[in-house]
Scaffold this motif. Sequence first.
Motif, PDB file in Angstrom:
ATOM      1  N   THR A 150      -9.481 -49.051 -10.007  1.00 16.73           N
ATOM      2  CA  THR A 150      -8.040 -49.290 -10.044  1.00 16.73           C
ATOM      3  C   THR A 150      -7.253 -48.027  -9.744  1.00 16.73           C
ATOM      4  OG1 THR A 150      -8.424 -50.997 -11.721  1.00 16.73           O
ATOM      5  CG2 THR A 150      -6.168 -50.206 -11.454  1.00 16.73           C
ATOM      6  N   ILE A 151      -7.692 -46.896 -10.318  1.00 18.17           N
ATOM      7  CA  ILE A 151      -6.968 -45.640 -10.107  1.00 18.17           C
ATOM      8  C   ILE A 151      -7.008 -45.230  -8.643  1.00 18.17           C
ATOM      9  CG2 ILE A 151      -9.050 -44.331 -10.720  1.00 18.17           C
ATOM     10  CD1 ILE A 151      -5.352 -43.303 -11.269  1.00 18.17           C
ATOM     11  N   ASP A 152      -8.148 -45.479  -7.966  1.00 14.43           N
ATOM     12  CA  ASP A 152      -8.245 -45.123  -6.543  1.00 14.43           C
ATOM     13  C   ASP A 152      -7.338 -46.006  -5.693  1.00 14.43           C
ATOM     14  OD1 ASP A 152     -10.082 -43.040  -6.840  1.00 14.43           O
ATOM     15  OD2 ASP A 152     -11.771 -44.439  -6.901  1.00 14.43           O
ATOM     16  N   SER A 153      -7.133 -47.247  -6.098  1.00 18.14           N
ATOM     17  CA  SER A 153      -6.239 -48.137  -5.343  1.00 18.14           C
ATOM     18  C   SER A 153      -4.804 -47.626  -5.387  1.00 18.14           C
ATOM     19  CB  SER A 153      -6.310 -49.548  -5.912  1.00 18.14           C
ATOM     20  OG  SER A 153      -7.621 -50.064  -5.834  1.00 18.14           O
ATOM     21  N   TYR A 209      -5.514 -45.109   5.339  1.00 15.32           N
ATOM     22  CA  TYR A 209      -6.415 -44.380   4.456  1.00 15.32           C
ATOM     23  C   TYR A 209      -6.961 -45.320   3.387  1.00 15.32           C
ATOM     24  CZ  TYR A 209      -8.179 -40.714   1.345  1.00 15.32           C
ATOM     25  OH  TYR A 209      -8.990 -39.919   0.570  1.00 15.32           O
ATOM     26  N   ALA A 210      -8.252 -45.230   3.127  1.00 15.01           N
ATOM     27  CA  ALA A 210      -8.886 -46.050   2.094  1.00 15.01           C
ATOM     28  C   ALA A 210     -10.024 -45.257   1.463  1.00 15.01           C
ATOM     29  CB  ALA A 210      -9.416 -47.353   2.678  1.00 15.01           C
ATOM     30  N   THR A 211     -10.192 -45.422   0.182  1.00 15.59           N
ATOM     31  CA  THR A 211     -11.247 -44.718  -0.555  1.00 15.59           C
ATOM     32  C   THR A 211     -12.543 -45.502  -0.496  1.00 15.59           C
ATOM     33  OG1 THR A 211      -9.669 -43.696  -2.064  1.00 15.59           O
ATOM     34  CG2 THR A 211     -11.945 -43.823  -2.801  1.00 15.59           C
ATOM     35  N   ASP A 212     -13.612 -44.811  -0.114  1.00 17.44           N
ATOM     36  CA  ASP A 212     -14.956 -45.364  -0.155  1.00 17.44           C
ATOM     37  C   ASP A 212     -15.756 -44.563  -1.186  1.00 17.44           C
ATOM     38  OD1 ASP A 212     -17.080 -46.939   0.358  1.00 17.44           O
ATOM     39  OD2 ASP A 212     -17.390 -46.324   2.435  1.00 17.44           O
ATOM     40  N   VAL A 228     -19.135 -41.006  -6.201  1.00 19.93           N
ATOM     41  CA  VAL A 228     -18.100 -40.044  -5.844  1.00 19.93           C
ATOM     42  C   VAL A 228     -17.162 -40.680  -4.820  1.00 19.93           C
ATOM     43  CG1 VAL A 228     -17.628 -37.763  -4.876  1.00 19.93           C
ATOM     44  CG2 VAL A 228     -19.663 -38.124  -6.283  1.00 19.93           C
ATOM     45  N   PRO A 229     -15.854 -40.657  -5.068  1.00 19.04           N
ATOM     46  CA  PRO A 229     -14.920 -41.211  -4.067  1.00 19.04           C
ATOM     47  C   PRO A 229     -14.834 -40.333  -2.833  1.00 19.04           C
ATOM     48  CG  PRO A 229     -13.722 -40.255  -5.909  1.00 19.04           C
ATOM     49  CD  PRO A 229     -15.160 -40.196  -6.283  1.00 19.04           C
ATOM     50  N   VAL A 230     -14.841 -40.984  -1.675  1.00 21.57           N
ATOM     51  CA  VAL A 230     -14.774 -40.287  -0.388  1.00 21.57           C
ATOM     52  C   VAL A 230     -13.672 -40.927   0.448  1.00 21.57           C
ATOM     53  CG1 VAL A 230     -16.019 -39.657   1.713  1.00 21.57           C
ATOM     54  CG2 VAL A 230     -17.233 -39.759  -0.468  1.00 21.57           C
TER      55      VAL A 230
END
Length: 533
Positions: free
Chosen positions: A168-171, A192-195, A213-215
């Motif tokens: 949720t925080i990455d969104s 941009y999107a977090t993988d 790890v978020p990338v």
Amino acid sequence: MQKGSESNGHIIDMPPRYEECELREGSGSGVPGCWQKCVRFLKRNTIVILTVSGVLIGVGIGTAARNMNLSRAQMTYFAFPGEMLLRMLKMIILPLVVCSLISGAASLDTRSLGKLGAIAVAYFLVTTLLASGLAIALGFIIKPGEGAGALNSNTLGIDDTVPTNKETIDSFLDLARNLFPSNLVAAAFQTYATDYKMIIRNKTLGNATFEKVPVGTEIEGMNILGLVLFALVLGVALKKLGPEGEDLIRFFNSFNEATMVLVSWIMWYVPVGIMFLVGSKIVEMDDIVLLVTSLGKYIFASILGHIIHGGIVLPLIYFAFTRKNPFSFLAGLITPFATAFATCSSSATLPSMIKCIEENNGVDKRISRFILPIGATVNMDGAAIFQCMAAVFIAQLNNAQLNAGQIFTILVTATASSVGAAGVPAGGVLTIAIILEAIGLPTNDLSLILAVDWIVDRTTTVVNVEGDALGAGILHYLNKKDAQKSRQELSEVYVEAVANCKSEGEMSPLVTHRIPASTPSSAAEPEATESVL
């Protein structure tokens, strides 16, 4: 009554069109008045009639083509005319959004821009919260997921692929990152999107721990949110430049008008494209009857929420502000609604919405081209209903009892995530995963939502664009009311100044006066003077 054309905020009287003159001249030639009205109605609503006819014919063609057992290649060829419509609409989105927002922000003074922006944000926030609350209430009343535990992807023949789980925080961080794109050119076609990448830690004695790890990655899709913010700020900056920025403002105004001409040409292809879009979608589904009967309560609850919000809640809000009939306002927007129903894309509906709301409903260009691109990006009432209903459905499917904290989390998360939802078909499904993660529910059942998304997403998009249109109508009314109030105040200041002209002892240095001459002609009303107050 002669029609007017607006140029730089002023109304210019235009001569009546040739067709109107021809009808007036033929009024006494023995042609029945009813026939004249029919001809006038057909000319005025040609595109609307063709668009609605295209939807109906598309349903018939799609139903007939299902019995022909078309191959995948043949289905692709069948859908080609509809694909061309989507490509044309998407092609025009970038220049339309950027140029309309720059010219709209530059045409409004900073005080009006801030006031209209605050009203728009409040309207978007309140309507989205109302939509989310309505969906949760209907979910608890209808209980679409109760007793549906027997549903599974094998019996329905549903693909098990679901969106990748995202924290949720990455969104929310991605939402903030997309507001400020690092490359403005890349923002036209990338988002941009977090993988996530799994890293092995502590490899000792055959034991290993994994860390997610978020990338950061760039995925295909226009970053409209970043483009909207940049265009707004650039328009305000050009307004601040004064005379130095007028040339560039005129350039964007001309670019915007040329884009609207292209939109008017594309509109004539809309009925053909819609016909094949609807028909191809009906052909693609394997077993519509099984899906509708198995997930019928969920489909019914979602569409009922859209009908209540779009047919009652939003019109009541419009009426409360304007005291005008909202349905007569919406009657001029049938073509954008049909386009939204067929394309399932708020962004693709934007060109026709701007054109119709200005020509049919008389909304000020500065208002429509300022608020509609923003609304197509951040105002997703229909998506909020769809997402909240899906969350309640999946909770009931898993026999999970939602507490007050989880309900509040659904409301807040759905309202916030709908801002970043892509205005493209099936864009809202990705945000459902965020809501499910926030309340601790599994995302595997999203395959059921994906199976019927093509049905529910049509009414979702219609409600989305209806909320944008009514918001533009409310802002147009409030802006017009403020302008009339300002003119009345200036008129009162002038009357007081004229009355005090004869008093030479006390005169305000802030008000300019025109001393009337003592000739008989001075008995007429004095000329209008400009106050610097």
